[in-house]
Design a protein around this motif. Sequence first.
Motif, PDB file in Angstrom:
ATOM      1  N   LEU A   1      -3.698   6.218 -16.877  1.00  0.00           N
ATOM      2  CA  LEU A   1      -3.839   4.957 -16.148  1.00  0.00           C
ATOM      3  C   LEU A   1      -2.574   4.563 -15.382  1.00  0.00           C
ATOM      4  O   LEU A   1      -2.653   3.752 -14.459  1.00  0.00           O
ATOM      5  N   THR A   2      -1.434   5.135 -15.739  1.00  0.00           N
ATOM      6  CA  THR A   2      -0.178   4.743 -15.095  1.00  0.00           C
ATOM      7  C   THR A   2      -0.166   5.022 -13.592  1.00  0.00           C
ATOM      8  O   THR A   2       0.216   4.140 -12.800  1.00  0.00           O
ATOM      9  N   PRO A   3      -0.569   6.215 -13.113  1.00  0.00           N
ATOM     10  CA  PRO A   3      -0.608   6.417 -11.649  1.00  0.00           C
ATOM     11  C   PRO A   3      -1.580   5.468 -10.958  1.00  0.00           C
ATOM     12  O   PRO A   3      -1.306   5.010  -9.840  1.00  0.00           O
ATOM     13  N   VAL A   4      -2.709   5.181 -11.600  1.00  0.00           N
ATOM     14  CA  VAL A   4      -3.673   4.239 -11.031  1.00  0.00           C
ATOM     15  C   VAL A   4      -3.034   2.860 -10.895  1.00  0.00           C
ATOM     16  O   VAL A   4      -3.161   2.190  -9.856  1.00  0.00           O
ATOM     17  N   ALA A   5      -2.330   2.443 -11.941  1.00  0.00           N
ATOM     18  CA  ALA A   5      -1.694   1.129 -11.935  1.00  0.00           C
ATOM     19  C   ALA A   5      -0.572   1.057 -10.902  1.00  0.00           C
ATOM     20  O   ALA A   5      -0.383   0.022 -10.248  1.00  0.00           O
ATOM     21  N   PHE A   6       0.189   2.147 -10.723  1.00  0.00           N
ATOM     22  CA  PHE A   6       1.256   2.152  -9.726  1.00  0.00           C
ATOM     23  C   PHE A   6       0.687   1.975  -8.320  1.00  0.00           C
ATOM     24  O   PHE A   6       1.206   1.177  -7.514  1.00  0.00           O
ATOM     25  N   CYS A   7      -0.370   2.717  -7.995  1.00  0.00           N
ATOM     26  CA  CYS A   7      -1.008   2.585  -6.676  1.00  0.00           C
ATOM     27  C   CYS A   7      -1.628   1.205  -6.505  1.00  0.00           C
ATOM     28  O   CYS A   7      -1.592   0.632  -5.403  1.00  0.00           O
ATOM     29  N   HIS A   8      -2.182   0.673  -7.585  1.00  0.00           N
ATOM     30  CA  HIS A   8      -2.744  -0.675  -7.538  1.00  0.00           C
ATOM     31  C   HIS A   8      -1.643  -1.696  -7.249  1.00  0.00           C
ATOM     32  O   HIS A   8      -1.833  -2.604  -6.421  1.00  0.00           O
ATOM     33  N   ALA A   9      -0.504  -1.551  -7.895  1.00  0.00           N
ATOM     34  CA  ALA A   9       0.616  -2.477  -7.684  1.00  0.00           C
ATOM     35  C   ALA A   9       1.145  -2.376  -6.261  1.00  0.00           C
ATOM     36  O   ALA A   9       1.385  -3.396  -5.593  1.00  0.00           O
ATOM     37  N   LEU A  10       1.316  -1.152  -5.760  1.00  0.00           N
ATOM     38  CA  LEU A  10       1.836  -0.962  -4.412  1.00  0.00           C
ATOM     39  C   LEU A  10       0.882  -1.534  -3.369  1.00  0.00           C
ATOM     40  O   LEU A  10       1.294  -2.246  -2.439  1.00  0.00           O
ATOM     41  N   GLY A  11      -0.398  -1.230  -3.512  1.00  0.00           N
ATOM     42  CA  GLY A  11      -1.384  -1.749  -2.573  1.00  0.00           C
ATOM     43  C   GLY A  11      -1.485  -3.258  -2.608  1.00  0.00           C
ATOM     44  O   GLY A  11      -1.633  -3.914  -1.571  1.00  0.00           O
ATOM     45  N   HIS A  12      -1.386  -3.811  -3.803  1.00  0.00           N
ATOM     46  CA  HIS A  12      -1.467  -5.264  -3.963  1.00  0.00           C
ATOM     47  C   HIS A  12      -0.276  -5.961  -3.309  1.00  0.00           C
ATOM     48  O   HIS A  12      -0.444  -6.935  -2.563  1.00  0.00           O
ATOM     49  N   VAL A  13       0.917  -5.456  -3.556  1.00  0.00           N
ATOM     50  CA  VAL A  13       2.119  -6.079  -2.982  1.00  0.00           C
ATOM     51  C   VAL A  13       2.116  -5.963  -1.462  1.00  0.00           C
ATOM     52  O   VAL A  13       2.393  -6.937  -0.740  1.00  0.00           O
TER      53      VAL A  13
END
Length: 429
Positions: free
Chosen positions: A189-201
């Motif tokens: 889940l960590t890569p998914v969460a990183f991309c989610h954070a980057l896209g969100h910001v």
Amino acid sequence: MASTSTPVHSLITSSGFSSLYLSGNNVLPGCVLLKTRSSPSSRAPCLAFSSLRDEKNCSVPVGIFSAKPLMFTGWNQTMRRRSHVEFPVASAAAADADGREIEISEGYAKPSKSLAERFPALITGFFFFMWYFLNVIFNILNKKVYNYFPYPYFVSVIHLVVGVAYCLVSWTVGLPKRAPIDKELLLLLTPVAFCHALGHVMSNVSFATVAVSFTHTIKALEPFFNAAASQFVLGHQIPLSLWLSLAPVVIGVSMASLTELSFNWTGFISAMISNIAFTYRSIYSKKAMTGMDSTNVYAYISIIALFFCLPPAIFIEGPQLMQYGFRDAIAKVGLVKFLSDLFWIGMFYHLYNQIATNTLERVAPLTHAVGNVLKRVFVIGFSIVVFGNKISTQTGIGTAIAIAGVAIYSLIKANMEEQKRKTALSPAP
């Protein structure tokens, strides 16, 4: 009136029935008739069996309390009398003294279907309505906050902080029950969460610097990046029809960008980075498919993404916030409104994402694709009306072309996915 029936050692768990009786006559291995009898000590009826001729799939009335037919669908249970003589009893559907439908199967009386089971289209429509409503409210309130507090990195953290707090409270009360997570799942889940954070910001940086309608127009290019990643990163062959359907999207976004009155490169590039980030989030999500429900998965992704969003917020905007950011915002709107605005944009952000995920689970890919396009139309339209954004004729035409292209792409892709699903389910010759 006294009964000559022999009681059977089986209980029906429904308050509508007090006991179950079997007539003392010989029981043929065919259909049997359930009769209701009044019990002197209770208003609830009792049931009695009487013999019928040996016929299958018979339909007979249920006695004095209901005129509804009683259908036996198959032998699925063996009941014993005190003499230990075995005979089969069929599943049945009857009605109790209050007229409620009761299904008798495996020796238990089951209540009628719930509202969600009887009206699934109504419940699905409610999910779509809440998805659109929360998304529109979030985008409008979020932009209003940026008008007096232009710190997108910090606001992105607030979105996730409120969402994580909501998840923790929900887990505490057991709605839903927290699913356990191990090291292997955390790594997935960590890569998914990183991309989610980057896209969100990056989405928030764009929202803070350009008009909401323009950001969503740029984000309409996300299918183009999805197709490119599938073709050149994953090695999946993308049909020519799908590529051609993306041409209007590229043309429309280009037209809208050239004459957008609020255009600046920071907002444009941030929205493009958001598209790329969410594309890779989709790729990693497919690799991280687990048996965990979507609510728990999204909760864990939000928690992990929060840790990725904190460092840039502290180092990029921290000094400005401490010197004058908070002070200026409170001076403009007051402390109470400032804090309440931050809380509600975080709550609306989490809820609309959660409901979007739940909606995807309830509908076919085609329905969700159409719904996603309509959602973007709603957001663009409402943002233009609420904020009074002036758009040129070319920007309006370009936006319309881009949205139409996304709709065509979504329909073609959803139909392709449906054909693949049917092919996989069809038996091999």
